[in-house]
Design a protein around this motif. Sequence first.
Motif, PDB file in Angstrom:
ATOM      1  N   PHE A 214       0.853  -1.195   0.000  1.00  0.00           N
ATOM      2  CA  PHE A 214       0.000   0.000   0.000  1.00  0.00           C
ATOM      3  C   PHE A 214       0.888   1.243   0.000  1.00  0.00           C
ATOM      4  CE2 PHE A 214       0.890  -1.133   4.364  1.00  0.00           C
ATOM      5  CZ  PHE A 214       1.113   0.067   5.007  1.00  0.00           C
ATOM      6  N   PHE A 215       0.258   2.397  -0.211  1.00  0.00           N
ATOM      7  CA  PHE A 215       0.981   3.673  -0.231  1.00  0.00           C
ATOM      8  C   PHE A 215       0.867   4.350   1.129  1.00  0.00           C
ATOM      9  CE2 PHE A 215       1.216   8.283  -0.911  1.00  0.00           C
ATOM     10  CZ  PHE A 215       2.438   8.371  -1.532  1.00  0.00           C
ATOM     11  N   ASP A 216       2.008   4.762   1.660  1.00  0.00           N
ATOM     12  CA  ASP A 216       2.062   5.435   2.951  1.00  0.00           C
ATOM     13  C   ASP A 216       2.398   6.905   2.719  1.00  0.00           C
ATOM     14  OD1 ASP A 216       2.152   5.884   5.732  1.00  0.00           O
ATOM     15  OD2 ASP A 216       4.325   5.603   5.741  1.00  0.00           O
ATOM     16  N   ALA A 217       1.424   7.801   2.944  1.00  0.00           N
ATOM     17  CA  ALA A 217       1.644   9.227   2.702  1.00  0.00           C
ATOM     18  C   ALA A 217       2.646   9.822   3.678  1.00  0.00           C
ATOM     19  CB  ALA A 217       0.312   9.986   2.801  1.00  0.00           C
ATOM     20  N   GLY A 218       2.793   9.240   4.862  1.00  0.00           N
ATOM     21  CA  GLY A 218       3.740   9.777   5.838  1.00  0.00           C
ATOM     22  C   GLY A 218       5.179   9.700   5.380  1.00  0.00           C
ATOM     23  N   THR A 219       5.525   8.636   4.675  1.00  0.00           N
ATOM     24  CA  THR A 219       6.884   8.473   4.154  1.00  0.00           C
ATOM     25  C   THR A 219       6.972   8.777   2.663  1.00  0.00           C
ATOM     26  OG1 THR A 219       6.477   6.116   3.761  1.00  0.00           O
ATOM     27  CG2 THR A 219       7.413   6.739   5.900  1.00  0.00           C
ATOM     28  N   GLY A 220       5.823   8.911   1.983  1.00  0.00           N
ATOM     29  CA  GLY A 220       5.838   9.144   0.537  1.00  0.00           C
ATOM     30  C   GLY A 220       6.317   7.939  -0.243  1.00  0.00           C
ATOM     31  N   CYS A 221       6.055   6.742   0.281  1.00  0.00           N
ATOM     32  CA  CYS A 221       6.564   5.520  -0.340  1.00  0.00           C
ATOM     33  C   CYS A 221       5.457   4.480  -0.465  1.00  0.00           C
ATOM     34  CB  CYS A 221       7.703   4.922   0.498  1.00  0.00           C
ATOM     35  SG  CYS A 221       9.155   5.975   0.675  1.00  0.00           S
ATOM     36  N   TRP A 222       5.610   3.622  -1.477  1.00  0.00           N
ATOM     37  CA  TRP A 222       4.874   2.381  -1.526  1.00  0.00           C
ATOM     38  C   TRP A 222       5.599   1.402  -0.610  1.00  0.00           C
ATOM     39  CZ3 TRP A 222       0.224   1.442  -3.715  1.00  0.00           C
ATOM     40  CH2 TRP A 222      -0.253   2.380  -4.630  1.00  0.00           C
ATOM     41  N   VAL A 223       4.876   0.776   0.285  1.00  0.00           N
ATOM     42  CA  VAL A 223       5.504  -0.042   1.319  1.00  0.00           C
ATOM     43  C   VAL A 223       4.861  -1.424   1.348  1.00  0.00           C
ATOM     44  CG1 VAL A 223       6.096   1.966   2.714  1.00  0.00           C
ATOM     45  CG2 VAL A 223       3.933   0.785   3.120  1.00  0.00           C
ATOM     46  N   ILE A 224       5.591  -2.364   1.916  1.00  0.00           N
ATOM     47  CA  ILE A 224       5.100  -3.719   2.182  1.00  0.00           C
ATOM     48  C   ILE A 224       5.185  -3.931   3.683  1.00  0.00           C
ATOM     49  CG2 ILE A 224       5.444  -6.180   1.796  1.00  0.00           C
ATOM     50  CD1 ILE A 224       6.674  -5.517  -0.900  1.00  0.00           C
ATOM     51  N   GLY A 225       4.035  -4.263   4.285  1.00  0.00           N
ATOM     52  CA  GLY A 225       3.990  -4.427   5.730  1.00  0.00           C
ATOM     53  C   GLY A 225       2.920  -5.400   6.155  1.00  0.00           C
ATOM     54  N   PRO A 226       2.845  -5.690   7.471  1.00  0.00           N
ATOM     55  CA  PRO A 226       1.876  -6.683   7.960  1.00  0.00           C
ATOM     56  C   PRO A 226       0.476  -6.124   8.163  1.00  0.00           C
ATOM     57  CG  PRO A 226       3.205  -5.882   9.779  1.00  0.00           C
ATOM     58  CD  PRO A 226       3.749  -5.222   8.542  1.00  0.00           C
ATOM     59  N   LYS A 227       0.329  -4.791   8.127  1.00  0.00           N
ATOM     60  CA  LYS A 227      -0.971  -4.180   8.407  1.00  0.00           C
ATOM     61  C   LYS A 227      -1.089  -2.873   7.640  1.00  0.00           C
ATOM     62  CE  LYS A 227      -3.912  -2.743  12.279  1.00  0.00           C
ATOM     63  NZ  LYS A 227      -3.980  -2.603  13.763  1.00  0.00           N
TER      64      LYS A 227
END
Length: 277
Positions: A214-227
């Motif tokens: 998903f996209f995380d606006a806080g870091t400005g990155c597409w991320v892979i995570g558990p939640k």
Amino acid sequence: GEIPEEELGAGTDDELDFGDEQELGDGEEVEEEEDLDGEEEAEEESDREADWAALEARLREVHPKLKDTSQLVPDEELQRAIRARRNPSVSFNAKFVMPGRPPQPLGAARAPAVIGVTGHRGPGGNLGINGIYELYPEFYQDRPVYQKMLEKRLVSDLEAAPPGGLRVSRPRPLSPNSRLDANRAQRKLIVKAPSQKGLGQQTMWPVPNAWFLFFDAGTGCWVIGPKVGHSEHFARCPGTEEPIPDALDRWQVWDLGSKEWYEHDALRTFKGGRGVR
């Protein structure tokens, strides 16, 4: 001396008539004074309005960019943009009668049904980020969300797996600072990639654990995570201008041994399936 009754009566009537006329005269004078006061107040009010209008005109001449806050419209630019994009052939009243199509989030019109993640061989841990991610029903921060559904596994491992499958026990998600504090006493170590020799037959298998892209606006990155929405990420890639996570090649992966991010030169994403609308 007695006064005749005729003269007495006449005098009394005259006095009464004189008194009535006097009272009417006083009332007329009061009404005239009230009319004059009302006219003066109206003139003063008009003078104040004229003075205020002259002051506003003078202010606009001296300060042409000055705006009167009492005349400003909330979200005026947004409302003008909405009106400009509105189809003039559509009746305005129809908007209240017929439901319109909801606005499409960013990237929704061309979000692929599947995103593949490949290229991570396992150094530093987090080998599970590879796999096939399918489009999630809900969006997050106006971007599509993908959940990992398939990954490559050894057939021998699947045959020897318990009835519950190859499920990996995970601690609860931690924030970046909490993650460092929890392993503060741990020494730096090197997590090597698993050997690829003599692995045997492999196959795609459903994923028992939760992995989200998903996209995380806080870091400005597409991320892979558990939640979705959590700050604990296994991998991240800058992509503020990327509406979908396709062809991303600037990934950083979290090293479990050194507790730091490192640039990954082989991790890639690719899209698959037909786009949804």
